[in-house]
Design a protein around this motif. Structure first.
Motif, short mmCIF file in Angstrom:
data_model
loop_
_atom_site.label_atom_id
_atom_site.label_comp_id
_atom_site.label_asym_id
_atom_site.label_seq_id
_atom_site.Cartn_x
_atom_site.Cartn_y
_atom_site.Cartn_z
N ILE A 390 2.24 -5.41 -3.04
CA ILE A 390 3.28 -6.21 -3.70
C ILE A 390 3.64 -5.59 -5.05
N HIS A 391 2.67 -4.99 -5.68
CA HIS A 391 2.94 -4.35 -6.97
C HIS A 391 3.97 -3.22 -6.80
N GLY A 392 3.73 -2.35 -5.81
CA GLY A 392 4.67 -1.25 -5.56
C GLY A 392 6.03 -1.78 -5.14
N TYR A 393 6.00 -2.81 -4.31
CA TYR A 393 7.24 -3.38 -3.80
C TYR A 393 8.09 -3.94 -4.95
N ASN A 394 7.44 -4.68 -5.83
CA ASN A 394 8.18 -5.28 -6.94
C ASN A 394 8.61 -4.24 -7.97
N LYS A 395 7.73 -3.31 -8.30
CA LYS A 395 8.06 -2.28 -9.30
C LYS A 395 9.22 -1.43 -8.82
N ALA A 396 9.11 -0.96 -7.56
CA ALA A 396 10.10 -0.02 -7.07
C ALA A 396 11.47 -0.67 -6.91
N SER A 397 11.50 -1.99 -6.74
CA SER A 397 12.80 -2.65 -6.63
C SER A 397 13.18 -3.26 -7.98
N ASN A 398 12.62 -2.71 -9.03
CA ASN A 398 12.92 -3.18 -10.39
C ASN A 398 12.81 -4.68 -10.52
N GLU A 399 11.82 -5.23 -9.87
CA GLU A 399 11.52 -6.66 -9.93
C GLU A 399 12.63 -7.52 -9.31
N ALA A 400 13.58 -6.88 -8.63
CA ALA A 400 14.66 -7.68 -8.03
C ALA A 400 14.12 -8.64 -6.98
N ASN A 401 12.99 -8.29 -6.39
CA ASN A 401 12.40 -9.14 -5.35
C ASN A 401 11.33 -10.07 -5.89
N ALA A 402 11.06 -9.98 -7.18
CA ALA A 402 9.89 -10.66 -7.73
C ALA A 402 9.87 -12.17 -7.44
N GLY A 403 11.00 -12.82 -7.50
CA GLY A 403 11.00 -14.27 -7.27
C GLY A 403 10.96 -14.63 -5.80
N LYS A 404 10.99 -13.63 -4.92
CA LYS A 404 11.11 -13.91 -3.48
C LYS A 404 9.96 -13.37 -2.66
N THR A 405 8.95 -12.85 -3.36
CA THR A 405 7.88 -12.16 -2.65
C THR A 405 6.52 -12.66 -3.11
N VAL A 406 5.61 -12.83 -2.19
CA VAL A 406 4.23 -13.14 -2.56
C VAL A 406 3.28 -12.26 -1.75
N ALA A 407 2.07 -12.11 -2.26
CA ALA A 407 0.99 -11.48 -1.49
C ALA A 407 0.01 -12.59 -1.13
N VAL A 408 -0.54 -12.55 0.09
CA VAL A 408 -1.58 -13.51 0.46
C VAL A 408 -2.84 -12.75 0.86
N ILE A 409 -3.99 -13.25 0.40
CA ILE A 409 -5.26 -12.57 0.67
C ILE A 409 -6.39 -13.58 0.69
N GLY A 410 -7.33 -13.43 1.61
CA GLY A 410 -8.45 -14.37 1.71
C GLY A 410 -9.49 -14.12 0.63
N ASP A 411 -10.39 -15.05 0.46
CA ASP A 411 -11.41 -14.92 -0.60
C ASP A 411 -12.31 -13.71 -0.35
N SER A 412 -12.74 -13.53 0.89
CA SER A 412 -13.62 -12.40 1.17
C SER A 412 -12.88 -11.08 1.01
N THR A 413 -11.65 -11.06 1.49
CA THR A 413 -10.85 -9.84 1.39
C THR A 413 -10.52 -9.52 -0.07
N PHE A 414 -10.29 -10.57 -0.86
CA PHE A 414 -10.02 -10.36 -2.29
C PHE A 414 -11.22 -9.71 -2.97
N MET A 415 -12.42 -10.19 -2.63
CA MET A 415 -13.64 -9.60 -3.20
C MET A 415 -13.84 -8.17 -2.69
N HIS A 416 -13.46 -7.94 -1.45
CA HIS A 416 -13.65 -6.64 -0.81
C HIS A 416 -12.82 -5.56 -1.52
N SER A 417 -11.52 -5.81 -1.66
CA SER A 417 -10.69 -4.76 -2.24
C SER A 417 -9.38 -5.28 -2.80
#
Ligand SMILES: Cc1ncc(C[n+]2csc(CCOP(=O)(O)OP(=O)(O)O)c2C)c(N)n1
Ligand code: SF4
Lengths: 575, 192
Positions: A390-417
């Motif tokens: 999501i970071h690359g997606y938002n940066k590369a589109s000059n934040e044009a997508n920032a209000g329309k995009t989210v990342a979702v990640i589980g607790d275990s996956t968040f701890m993993h990486s």
């Protein structure tokens, strides 16, 4: 004593019998039960690490300290741990060390079908490949001896059908292995260029000696046959299919060690038969080796590179009779996996769909939010890729997508990486919104504890990572906690966070519906007089709700009473 | 002896794994070679699940292929239909629960649950033994005991194992707390 054990449980038994004292792993189907079974032995310290790289390095540390150690992971986990893997090949071990990697031909529970045997070749490490539970146990014991004798970590390659099949094993006693004291030795343990240059030739020499082992060891055996018109080289579960189809008719060279492969043994075998055939799932690794020896061989031009094999497939490819059954003459509806009734992820994904957001997804039960009718996820690559992506997606589109995009990640996956990706968001300042789906468990792989749950693998109280404080300390300015059963709260908070001009984390918090300590209010029902059959409640894709005679009906054997559907009903018919 | 093949199919979460574990324990009391192939991971979340139990003098493959199953024990009707092709033509028996669980494509309305599957299976010429295992399980005390009801029914085809031997395998496989209920479910399936 004879016992029926899963391949994975048999490897764990092998760890126990060989005096292993330290296990650190990250769960992943089909490898998980090795570590779960190992944890049941009091003599073995066993833990879930946050990811596979950490697990492998912890297992290395244990080996360095003089204790036989183990780490286990699924095939894609070895990608994460590849960095230590390649250099541990140079340092070697102190006490024996085994790394189990479980492939998933057929992709029963995986995002790709990679063949981990390539890693053994690339990292120049010995790799065993058991074909049933009894070999799982024996090979594991042997692997520790080999590890210490040849000063190398040893890979144990499992696959779904060996890992998850029970077969009969003969149990032995535990060997008490004396600790090997650690001795400082910078030439062996400090891999700076000067030292590593001296270690590399040792690795090559070790491989040469391991080829000799492969020539002579019982793990690579010839089973004679009556008909020498064909000879088959095979290993792992493919061996079982070959024997099922051909019995003792054709000679078989059954390989229990897949790297390094023997040379003379294969040449001799080839010379004893008219036609040489290699039967192996996924890539043509044994076949390529045979060709490098200048042998003529039949392999992947006949056998598929894709999917797992079966006895009928092997029979067909070998020109042997195969079985067939009778089939209904109509196409049957598929039954894909779905989120459980009462799953906390459902309300959140309903909201993301409603808000029509682009959702960079990750791996876990919540990946099921990609399926209809929720259809809320746009990408799934590998663990952690949502937050980094999501970071690359938002940066590369000059934040044009920032209000329309989210990342979702589980607790275990968040701890993993996921946490490293979040650090990138904070450091390089993107206006990204990350939703952590904190269901207090590693759900998809069968409910393992993780650093956010406060309980360890043995079931005892353990350190508990506080997600809010962690995100705050990284520098995330806006952190919100929501209850995914409350649809209005979900929608309001997601809208608010998307409107902000800063990075934010939303923690969607409610424990997995299958956890024993979770008390559900119990099933609710549809008032059939009130129901107008508008199907609004069906939009959440709950397996407990279906339509009958034009009205919604709730299956009371499945419903937990989460009341997410209640909030969708415009005529208040559910309650 | 020729290898015998029992295939267990159902929907993730229905308790098929316990049924295969129990069969494994039962068979281990005789000197058979046994392989029991389970499903873990993703499909356990409400997807189609398949477990294979094979026993005989020497068992190689852990799985059962099309046209090989002596018995299919199905926990759900659509899954029975899906598995039918795995039955041995002419000699195999398909034991199935008549319960219907809608898969997501049916729930979303993309497709319909097929009509009259039992009739169609019989028309194919398969030996079908159908029972309402859910009602019997509820009668025994819990809808979760469908697995024991079905095992009870299967036990009729394995008369060389005594009821006592089955009971021992049940005792080894279910938690003490639910033992009586499960024994009752087994019994209801056996006499049904
Ligand atoms: C590198 C890697 N290791 C392990 C896995 C196996 N795996 C798939 S999802 C998952 C964890 C899911 O847990 P969580 O993020 O808490 O989500 P939940 O399933 O609980 O919703 C794991 C370990 C994987 N896919 N990739
Ligand atoms: S196991 Fe838990 S997290 Fe996974 S789908 Fe079921 S309720 Fe949701």
């Amino acid at each position: 004593m004879k016992k029926l054990l899963l391949g994975n449980e048999a490897v764990a038994r092998g760890l126990y019998e060989a005096g292993c004292g330290f296990v650190s792993s990250y769960p992943g189907t089909p490898s998980t039960e090795i570590t779960e079974a190992a944890a049941k032995y009091d003599e073995i310290y066993a833990e879930w690490a946050p990811n596979e790289k950490v697990a492998m390095e912890a297992a290395f540390g244990a080996s360095l300290s003089g204790t036989r150690s183990f780490c286990g992971m699924k095939h894609v986990g070895l990608n994460v741990a590849a960095d230590p893997l390649f250099t541990l090949s140079y340092t070697g071990v102190n006490a024996g060390m085994i790394i189990a990697v479980a492939d998933d031909a057929g992709m029963h529970s995986s995002q790709n079908e990679q063949d981990s045997r390539h890693y053994a070749i690339a990292a120049k490490l010995p790799m065993f490949e058991p074909s049933d539970s009894s070999e799982g146990l024996e090979f594991t014991r042997l692997a520790y001896e080999l590890s210490e004798e040849y000063d190398t970590p040893v890979l144990m390659k499992m696959c779904t059908r060996v890992a998850h099949s029970q077969s009969v094993v003969e149990l032995g006693e535990r060997a008490e292995i004396a600790r090997k004291p650690y001795e400082k030795n910078v030439m062996k343990w400090v891999m700076m260029p000067g030292m590593a240059k001296k270690r590399h030739p040792i690795v090559e020499e070790r491989t040469r000696r391991l080829v000799e082992f492969a020539e002579n060891s019982w793990v690579n055996r010839v089973e004679n046959g009556s008909d020498h018109s064909m000879g088959i080289i095979t290993s792992s579960t493919s061996y079982q299919y070959v024997k099922e189809v051909c019995g003792d008719r054709f000679p078989v060279l059954k390989l229990g060690m897949i790297n390094p492969l023997p040379e003379q043994k294969i040449r001799d075998f080839a010379a004893s038969v008219e036609k040489l055939v290699v039967v192996e799932e996924l890539d043509g690794i044994i076949e390529t080796h045979c060709r490098s020896l200048g042998l003529e061989v039949c392999g992947k031009e006949v056998f598929p590179l894709i999917d797992e094999f079966s006895q009928n497939l092997v029979a067909e490819k070998l020109g042997q009779p195969k079985h067939a059954g009778k089939k209904l003459d109509e196409s049957l509806p598929a039954r894909p996996p779905v989120m459980c009734a009462g799953c906390p992820h459902r309300g959140l994904f309903y909201t993301l769909k409603k808000l029509n957001l682009t959702v960079l997804g990750d791996i876990g039960c919540y990946t099921l939010g990609a399926a209809a009718p929720l259809s809320a996820i746009d990408t799934t690559i590998c663990m952690g890729a949502s937050v980094s992506g999501i970071h690359g997606y938002n940066k590369a589109s000059n934040e044009a997508n920032a209000g329309k995009t989210v990342a979702v990640i589980g607790d275990s996956t968040f701890m993993h990486s996921g946490v490293t990706g979040l650090i990138n968001i904070a450091y390089n300042e993107s206006n990204s919104t990350v939703i952590i789906l904190d269901n207090s468990i590693t759900g998809m792989t069968g409910h393992q504890q993780n650093p956010t749950t406060g309980i360890n693998l043995k079931g005892d109280p353990a350190g508990k990572i506080n997600l809010e404080k962690l995100c705050e300390s990284i520098g995330i300015q806006s952190i919100r906690v929501i209850d995914p059963y409350n649809l209005k709260e979900c929608e309001d908070v997601i809208k608010e966070e998307l409107a902000k001009e800063c990075a934010s984390v939303i923690i969607s918090r409610r424990p997995c519906a299958l956890l024993k300590y979770v008390k559900h209010p119990g099933p609710i029902a549809v008032n059939r007089d009130k129901c107008v059959g508008c199907k609004s409640c069906m939009k959440v894709g709950c397996p407990a709700i279906s339509m009958k005679d034009g009205k919604a009906i709730i299956d009371n054997t499945l419903c937990t009473g989460c009341r997410v559907c209640t909030q969708l009903c415009k005529v208040n018919a559910i309650g | 002896m020729e290898t015998k093949n029992i295939m267990i199919v159902g929907v993730g979460g229905q308790g098929t794994l316990l049924a295969s574990k129990l069969l494994g324990r039962l068979l281990l009391t005789r000197n058979y070679d046994i392989k029991v192939s389970e499903v873990h991971g993703m499909s356990q979340r409400g997807g189609s699940v398949v477990t294979y139990v094979r026993y005989g003098e020497k068992v190689y493959s852990p799985i059962i292929d099309k046209g090989e199953a002596d018995f299919i024990l199905s926990f759900e009707l659509l899954e029975a239909a899906r598995a039918a092709e795995w039955l041995r033509p002419d000699v195999g028996t398909l034991i199935t629960n008549t319960q219907q669980i809608n898969p997501m494509p049916v729930i979303t309305g993309a497709v319909n649950y097929p009509e009259d599957l039992l009739g169609k299976l019989k028309t194919l010429g398969l030996k079908v033994d159908a029972l309402d295992a859910l009602s019997l399980a509820q009668e025994a005390g819990s809808s979760r005991a469908v697995n024991l009801v079905l095992l009870g029914r299967l036990s009729n085809y394995f008369r060389d194992f005594t009821e006592e031997e089955w009971m021992t395998a049940i005792e080894q496989s279910v938690p003490e707390k639910f033992l009586e209920m499960n024994k009752k479910a087994f019994h209801l399936g056996r006499i049904a």
